[in-house]
Design an enzyme around this catalytic site. Structure first.
Site, PDB file in Angstrom:
ATOM      1  CG  ASP A   1       8.453  14.569  32.535  1.00  0.00           C
ATOM      2  OD1 ASP A   1       8.089  14.831  31.377  1.00  0.00           O
ATOM      3  OD2 ASP A   1       8.117  15.280  33.526  1.00  0.00           O
TER       4      ASP A   1
ATOM      5  CE  LYS B   1       6.658  23.604  15.627  1.00  0.00           C
ATOM      6  NZ  LYS B   1       6.780  22.543  16.574  1.00  0.00           N
TER       7      LYS B   1
ATOM      8  CB  CYS C   1       1.339  23.704  18.395  1.00  0.00           C
ATOM      9  SG  CYS C   1       1.880  22.250  19.311  1.00  0.00           S
TER      10      CYS C   1
END
Ligand code: UGA
Length: 445
Positions: free
Chosen positions: A39, A216, A272
């Site tokens: 990250d 998705k 999401c």
């Protein structure tokens, strides 16, 4: 593929250590792979490397520590190290909604991809997991072919379907795997990276890039539509005197419909569903098929109307105005077993009520720090009892089991008035009414 490590297992890297990436890195190590997580946030990496998960996810901290100790898992901020280490690289960075637009912000995906490419080794596979607009994989694959100095490097797309709160289970034993690939070599490399999951067995659908990316967003659009469908029925129930919880129960016995994601209440939030349906509509517009997805506008609108209805119902119950009222709020996270407050219906409602003149005091078992950072104007308390102390009305907005199991009699002692609105249809109305409470909920009398 020819793995560089001993045995048949490729070495994996995971780029981006948010809810998706951290879980993926830990679970792949749990499945026996050597994993290196990356990250750009040094603080996050330091936490993970010391065995701390930077967010709330049941079961993940234990697995993180176990796999750090076993030496299968490490974290870094160096793309060079990741490139040198990995055979298969999973891109797991976020694609939030763009400020002031419906479209997804691709800045993080693009930046991460471009930082990785110069360091890839020959034969490496880059696997996109982030939720992206259709066309992204094709664009990145072309860029990879054009700019990567290494030989035989390829891209694949492997959408992720994990739910927060069940992320470990969903990753270790997913309902299905989807591999978007353009070569047999890429499929073989991905299969090696998921060998323990495929052996379970887990259904595998191998597709082209376009389909893999669409699976998705189509899945999330379907789930959002199912929730908004039952919430639309809740609106009709409110107008007719029907009970949406019984309606939903009766529908659920039809195996063609099924009962999952048919729970009416305050609607969907999180990082999401809301942003994915909006980005899907934006992309459909660019592709000239906006009509195909115009129903998602309605799905979004129904969802947002539930929040407004909650505010109206609570105001109605306190006599038509929030001025001078004390409102106790239970829940800030967008759903239980999560500390995520992104687009949280609970926090939205709490903030709207405070803006209308009430003094809101709130408690959430896990999302307090995130909520405080987002809405510092609200009052925060250390327990449900303290949040409800002196309240003219209590609002149940995130259905943590701690709230579902609460004894109405205990709460009766601390509130100013025994009124509760159950925004999640998760409390037992008979129990609350028996304890002398005015119980109201969305979509039922
Ligand atoms: C969602 C999908 O369920 C995952 O499959 C997907 O991988 C993930 O998005 C993602 O794109 O990364 P998540 O955001 O963790 O997962 O949350 P859900 O469990 O889907 O819940 C979404 C919202 O819908 C929550 O606010 C929840 O309270 C609400 N909900 C859910 C309802 O209002 N009613 C229901 O019946 C179910």
């Amino acid at each position: 593929m020819e793995p560089t490590t001993s045995g048949a297992r490729p070495r994996l890297t995971v780029l981006g250590t948010g809810y998706l990436g951290a879980t993926h890195a830990v679970c792949m190590a749990e499945l026996g792979f050597d994993v290196l997580g990356l990250d750009v946030d040094e603080h996050k990496i330091a936490l993970l490397q010391s065995g701390e998960v930077p967010f709330y996810e049941p079961g993940l901290p234990e697995l993180l520590r176990k796999n750090l100790e076993a030496g299968r898992l490490r974290f870094t901020t160096s793309f060079e190290e990741v490139g040198a280490f990995g055979d298969v690289h999973f891109l797991c960075v976020g694609t939030p909604q763009k400020q002031g637009e419906f479209a997804a912000d691709m800045t993080y995906v693009d930046a991460c991809f471009r930082a990785l490419v110069p360091h890839l080794r020959d034969g490496a596979l880059v696997v996109g997991k982030s939720t992206v607009p259709a066309g992204t994989a094709e664009r990145l694959a072309a860029e990879l072919a054009r700019t990567c100095p290494a030989a035989d490097v390829e891209l694949a797309w492997n959408p992720e379907f994990l739910r927060e709160g069940f992320a470990v289970e969903d990753t270790l034993t997913p309902d299905r795997l989807v591999f978007g690939v353009t070569s047999e070599a890429a499929e073989a490399k991905l299969s090696a990276a998921f060998a323990p999951v495929l052996e379970l067995p887990t259904p595998l659908v191998v597709t082209d890039f376009a389909t893999a990316q669409l699976v998705k967003v189509a899945a999330n659009a379907f789930l959002a539509t199912k929730i908004s469908f039952i919430n639309a029925m809740a609106e009709v129930c409110e107008a007719t005197g029907g009970d949406v919880t019984l309606l939903s129960k009766a529908l659920s016995y039809d195996s063609r419909i099924g009962g999952r994601f048919l729970h009416a209440g305050l609607g969907f939030g999180g990082g999401c569903l809301p942003k994915d349906i909006r980005a899907f509509m934006a992309r459909a517009g660019e592709l000239g098929v906006d009509q195909a997805l115009s129903f998602l506008r309605e799905v979004d609108a129904i969802n947002l109307r539930r929040r407004a209805r909650m505010v109206d119902l609570a105001r109605e119950l306190v006599g038509g105005s929030f001025g001078g009222m004390r409102v106790g709020v239970l829940g800030a996270a967008f759903k239980p077993n999560s500390d995520d407050i992104r687009d949280s219906p609970a926090l939205d409602v709490a903030a709207a009520i405070q803006r209308q003149g009430a003094a809101v005091t709130l408690y959430d078992p896990a999302a307090m720090d995130n909520a405080r950072a987002r809405c510092p104007e609200l009052g925060y308390r250390e327990s449900a009892l303290e949040a409800a102390g002196g309240a003219d009305i209590v609002l149940h907005l995130t259905e943590w089991s701690e709230f579902r199991q609460m004894d109405p009699a205990t709460l009766s002692d601390v509130v100013a008035s025994r009124r509760i609105v159950d925004g999640r249809n998760a409390l037992d109305p008979a129990r609350w009414r028996a304890a002398g409470w005015t119980y109201r909920a969305l979509g039922r009398p």
